[in-house]
Scaffold this motif. Structure first.
Motif, PDB file in Angstrom:
ATOM      1  N   SER A   1      33.183   1.191 -21.035  1.00  0.00           N
ATOM      2  CA  SER A   1      32.251   2.309 -20.430  1.00  0.00           C
ATOM      3  C   SER A   1      32.341   3.772 -21.456  1.00  0.00           C
ATOM      4  CB  SER A   1      32.717   2.638 -19.245  1.00  0.00           C
ATOM      5  OG  SER A   1      32.029   3.537 -18.749  1.00  0.00           O
ATOM      6  N   ASP A   2      31.333   4.479 -21.371  1.00  0.00           N
ATOM      7  CA  ASP A   2      31.280   5.817 -22.040  1.00  0.00           C
ATOM      8  C   ASP A   2      32.166   6.916 -21.091  1.00  0.00           C
ATOM      9  OD1 ASP A   2      29.779   5.206 -23.887  1.00  0.00           O
ATOM     10  OD2 ASP A   2      27.587   5.564 -22.786  1.00  0.00           O
ATOM     11  N   TYR A   3      32.472   6.254 -19.893  1.00  0.00           N
ATOM     12  CA  TYR A   3      33.262   6.915 -18.773  1.00  0.00           C
ATOM     13  C   TYR A   3      34.720   6.460 -18.556  1.00  0.00           C
ATOM     14  CZ  TYR A   3      28.866   9.228 -18.359  1.00  0.00           C
ATOM     15  OH  TYR A   3      27.992  10.289 -18.620  1.00  0.00           O
ATOM     16  N   ILE A   4      35.259   5.787 -19.675  1.00  0.00           N
ATOM     17  CA  ILE A   4      36.456   5.051 -19.235  1.00  0.00           C
ATOM     18  C   ILE A   4      37.407   5.690 -18.687  1.00  0.00           C
ATOM     19  CG2 ILE A   4      37.713   5.258 -21.474  1.00  0.00           C
ATOM     20  CD1 ILE A   4      36.870   2.192 -19.375  1.00  0.00           C
ATOM     21  N   GLU A   5      37.748   7.076 -18.844  1.00  0.00           N
ATOM     22  CA  GLU A   5      38.612   8.028 -18.253  1.00  0.00           C
ATOM     23  C   GLU A   5      38.713   7.826 -16.742  1.00  0.00           C
ATOM     24  OE1 GLU A   5      40.602  11.294 -21.232  1.00  0.00           O
ATOM     25  OE2 GLU A   5      38.723  11.755 -20.113  1.00  0.00           O
ATOM     26  N   LEU A   6      37.347   7.602 -16.298  1.00  0.00           N
ATOM     27  CA  LEU A   6      37.192   7.572 -14.688  1.00  0.00           C
ATOM     28  C   LEU A   6      37.873   6.439 -14.292  1.00  0.00           C
ATOM     29  CD1 LEU A   6      33.443   8.749 -14.494  1.00  0.00           C
ATOM     30  CD2 LEU A   6      35.384   9.975 -14.029  1.00  0.00           C
ATOM     31  N   TYR A   7      38.013   5.234 -14.837  1.00  0.00           N
ATOM     32  CA  TYR A   7      38.835   4.179 -14.500  1.00  0.00           C
ATOM     33  C   TYR A   7      40.367   4.587 -14.272  1.00  0.00           C
ATOM     34  CZ  TYR A   7      34.617   1.335 -14.346  1.00  0.00           C
ATOM     35  OH  TYR A   7      33.304   0.966 -14.083  1.00  0.00           O
TER      36      TYR A   7
ATOM     37  N   LEU B   1      35.100   8.973 -23.971  1.00  0.00           N
ATOM     38  CA  LEU B   1      36.107   8.864 -22.667  1.00  0.00           C
ATOM     39  C   LEU B   1      35.377   9.216 -21.502  1.00  0.00           C
ATOM     40  CD1 LEU B   1      39.114  10.218 -24.734  1.00  0.00           C
ATOM     41  CD2 LEU B   1      38.768   7.931 -23.828  1.00  0.00           C
ATOM     42  N   SER B   2      34.552  10.235 -21.504  1.00  0.00           N
ATOM     43  CA  SER B   2      33.980  10.965 -20.433  1.00  0.00           C
ATOM     44  C   SER B   2      32.623  11.357 -20.459  1.00  0.00           C
ATOM     45  CB  SER B   2      34.876  12.268 -20.009  1.00  0.00           C
ATOM     46  OG  SER B   2      34.999  13.309 -21.021  1.00  0.00           O
ATOM     47  N   GLY B   3      31.971  10.473 -21.045  1.00  0.00           N
ATOM     48  CA  GLY B   3      30.346  10.546 -21.321  1.00  0.00           C
ATOM     49  C   GLY B   3      30.089  10.372 -22.825  1.00  0.00           C
ATOM     50  N   ARG B   4      28.948  10.186 -22.976  1.00  0.00           N
ATOM     51  CA  ARG B   4      28.572  10.094 -24.438  1.00  0.00           C
ATOM     52  C   ARG B   4      28.556  11.352 -25.319  1.00  0.00           C
ATOM     53  NH1 ARG B   4      22.963   7.385 -26.785  1.00  0.00           N
ATOM     54  NH2 ARG B   4      24.060   6.690 -28.776  1.00  0.00           N
ATOM     55  N   ASP B   5      29.210  11.144 -26.506  1.00  0.00           N
ATOM     56  CA  ASP B   5      29.186  12.178 -27.486  1.00  0.00           C
ATOM     57  C   ASP B   5      28.981  11.593 -28.808  1.00  0.00           C
ATOM     58  OD1 ASP B   5      29.892  14.318 -29.187  1.00  0.00           O
ATOM     59  OD2 ASP B   5      31.583  14.786 -28.205  1.00  0.00           O
ATOM     60  N   VAL B   6      27.442  11.686 -29.030  1.00  0.00           N
ATOM     61  CA  VAL B   6      27.341  11.115 -30.436  1.00  0.00           C
ATOM     62  C   VAL B   6      27.772  11.482 -31.739  1.00  0.00           C
ATOM     63  CG1 VAL B   6      24.824  10.222 -29.268  1.00  0.00           C
ATOM     64  CG2 VAL B   6      25.133  12.597 -30.531  1.00  0.00           C
ATOM     65  N   LYS B   7      28.392  12.749 -31.733  1.00  0.00           N
ATOM     66  CA  LYS B   7      29.045  13.274 -32.687  1.00  0.00           C
ATOM     67  C   LYS B   7      30.278  12.738 -32.844  1.00  0.00           C
ATOM     68  CE  LYS B   7      28.152  17.386 -31.042  1.00  0.00           C
ATOM     69  NZ  LYS B   7      28.391  18.901 -30.846  1.00  0.00           N
ATOM     70  N   LEU B   8      30.885  12.069 -31.958  1.00  0.00           N
ATOM     71  CA  LEU B   8      32.214  11.441 -32.271  1.00  0.00           C
ATOM     72  C   LEU B   8      32.210   9.990 -32.240  1.00  0.00           C
ATOM     73  CD1 LEU B   8      34.209  13.738 -29.844  1.00  0.00           C
ATOM     74  CD2 LEU B   8      34.353  13.934 -32.103  1.00  0.00           C
ATOM     75  N   GLU B   9      31.186   9.370 -31.766  1.00  0.00           N
ATOM     76  CA  GLU B   9      31.160   7.998 -31.564  1.00  0.00           C
ATOM     77  C   GLU B   9      31.242   7.162 -33.082  1.00  0.00           C
ATOM     78  OE1 GLU B   9      27.644   7.191 -27.848  1.00  0.00           O
ATOM     79  OE2 GLU B   9      27.207   6.943 -30.086  1.00  0.00           O
ATOM     80  N   ASN B  10      32.068   6.380 -33.082  1.00  0.00           N
ATOM     81  CA  ASN B  10      32.501   5.236 -34.144  1.00  0.00           C
ATOM     82  C   ASN B  10      33.080   6.200 -35.132  1.00  0.00           C
ATOM     83  OD1 ASN B  10      31.374   2.851 -33.412  1.00  0.00           O
ATOM     84  ND2 ASN B  10      29.471   3.701 -33.193  1.00  0.00           N
ATOM     85  N   ASN B  11      33.694   7.467 -34.677  1.00  0.00           N
ATOM     86  CA  ASN B  11      34.210   8.098 -35.801  1.00  0.00           C
ATOM     87  C   ASN B  11      35.906   7.881 -35.729  1.00  0.00           C
ATOM     88  OD1 ASN B  11      36.420  10.461 -36.267  1.00  0.00           O
ATOM     89  ND2 ASN B  11      34.516  11.455 -37.001  1.00  0.00           N
TER      90      ASN B  11
ATOM     91  N   SER C   1      27.762   3.667 -16.575  1.00  0.00           N
ATOM     92  CA  SER C   1      27.397   4.748 -15.364  1.00  0.00           C
ATOM     93  C   SER C   1      28.538   5.321 -14.881  1.00  0.00           C
ATOM     94  CB  SER C   1      26.962   3.988 -13.968  1.00  0.00           C
ATOM     95  OG  SER C   1      27.907   3.214 -13.395  1.00  0.00           O
ATOM     96  N   LYS C   2      28.273   6.413 -14.255  1.00  0.00           N
ATOM     97  CA  LYS C   2      29.422   7.262 -13.855  1.00  0.00           C
ATOM     98  C   LYS C   2      29.944   6.753 -12.315  1.00  0.00           C
ATOM     99  CE  LYS C   2      28.189  11.785 -15.552  1.00  0.00           C
ATOM    100  NZ  LYS C   2      27.921  13.265 -15.110  1.00  0.00           N
TER     101      LYS C   2
ATOM    102  N   LEU D   1      40.796  -1.753 -20.378  1.00  0.00           N
ATOM    103  CA  LEU D   1      39.820  -0.552 -20.435  1.00  0.00           C
ATOM    104  C   LEU D   1      39.636  -0.056 -21.775  1.00  0.00           C
ATOM    105  CD1 LEU D   1      41.841   1.480 -17.709  1.00  0.00           C
ATOM    106  CD2 LEU D   1      39.813  -0.057 -17.417  1.00  0.00           C
ATOM    107  N   ILE D   2      38.120  -0.365 -22.089  1.00  0.00           N
ATOM    108  CA  ILE D   2      37.731  -0.201 -23.216  1.00  0.00           C
ATOM    109  C   ILE D   2      36.865   0.875 -23.530  1.00  0.00           C
ATOM    110  CG2 ILE D   2      36.447  -1.490 -25.114  1.00  0.00           C
ATOM    111  CD1 ILE D   2      37.015  -4.143 -23.505  1.00  0.00           C
ATOM    112  N   SER D   3      37.051   1.770 -24.302  1.00  0.00           N
ATOM    113  CA  SER D   3      36.152   3.013 -24.381  1.00  0.00           C
ATOM    114  C   SER D   3      34.984   2.396 -25.509  1.00  0.00           C
ATOM    115  CB  SER D   3      36.829   4.065 -25.293  1.00  0.00           C
ATOM    116  OG  SER D   3      35.907   5.080 -25.867  1.00  0.00           O
ATOM    117  N   HIS D   4      33.559   2.905 -24.912  1.00  0.00           N
ATOM    118  CA  HIS D   4      32.620   2.302 -25.723  1.00  0.00           C
ATOM    119  C   HIS D   4      32.337   3.377 -26.892  1.00  0.00           C
ATOM    120  CE1 HIS D   4      27.838   2.109 -25.765  1.00  0.00           C
ATOM    121  NE2 HIS D   4      28.390   0.960 -26.196  1.00  0.00           N
ATOM    122  N   ARG D   5      32.357   3.060 -28.127  1.00  0.00           N
ATOM    123  CA  ARG D   5      32.146   3.568 -29.108  1.00  0.00           C
ATOM    124  C   ARG D   5      33.280   4.987 -29.456  1.00  0.00           C
ATOM    125  NH1 ARG D   5      26.130   4.185 -28.293  1.00  0.00           N
ATOM    126  NH2 ARG D   5      25.513   1.910 -28.223  1.00  0.00           N
TER     127      ARG D   5
END
Length: 142
Positions: free
Chosen positions: A134-140, A10-20, A121-122, A3-7
């Motif tokens: 996924s940007d929504y990996i917590e859903l998995y 966890l539960s949707g795209r957050d550009v401020k936290l991506e790659n932080n 996708s959600k 289960l891989i978090s995209h950037r």
């Protein structure tokens, strides 16, 4: 299944936290893997999606739960010199091979056992493959 978090999302795209790095560590602490965007410029590794922004040490990229998306051919070439870094490069390719032998797969593409599919996708799909990113990996986990 990985289960891989995209950037670091966890539960949707957050550009401020991506790659932080702090967000990436949070994702790893929660037990997920994480795909990150890596640049190599003037002897320095940097994280960032559209632009290189945050410097990191090469050692930081060796975590076996990281999937390092090289943003330039120089980045890929440098990461490939370190057998402990799991890296890949792609630009619109349906499939690309990672340095650890997995097949990184774009959304809506047929998957096989060694594939890791990107699905932002959600709608949770029950994939029969090595992993999902996924940007929504917590859903998995539900």
């Amino acid at each position: 299944m990985f289960l891989i978090s995209h950037r670091g999302n966890l539960s949707g795209r957050d550009v401020k936290l991506e790659n932080n790095p702090a967000q990436i560590q949070k994702v790893l602490d929660l037990g997920y893997h994480c795909e990150i965007d890596v640049w190599y410029i003037n002897g320095v590794f940097l994280l960032g999606h559209d632009f290189p922004t945050i410097a990191v040490r090469e050692y930081d990229l060796e975590n076996p739960k990281l999937w390092c998306h090289a943003k330039t051919v120089e980045s890929l070439q440098k990461m490939l010199t370190n057998k402990n870094i799991n890296c890949f490069w792609h630009e619109g390719d349906q499939y690309t091979l990672t340095s650890k032998g997995y097949i990184w797969t774009l959304p809506e593409t047929r998957v096989e056992e060694k594939c890791v599919i990107v699905d932002n996708s959600k709608n949770i799909t029950n994939y029969d493959c090595a992993g999902v990113c996924s940007d929504y990996i917590e859903l998995y986990n539900t």
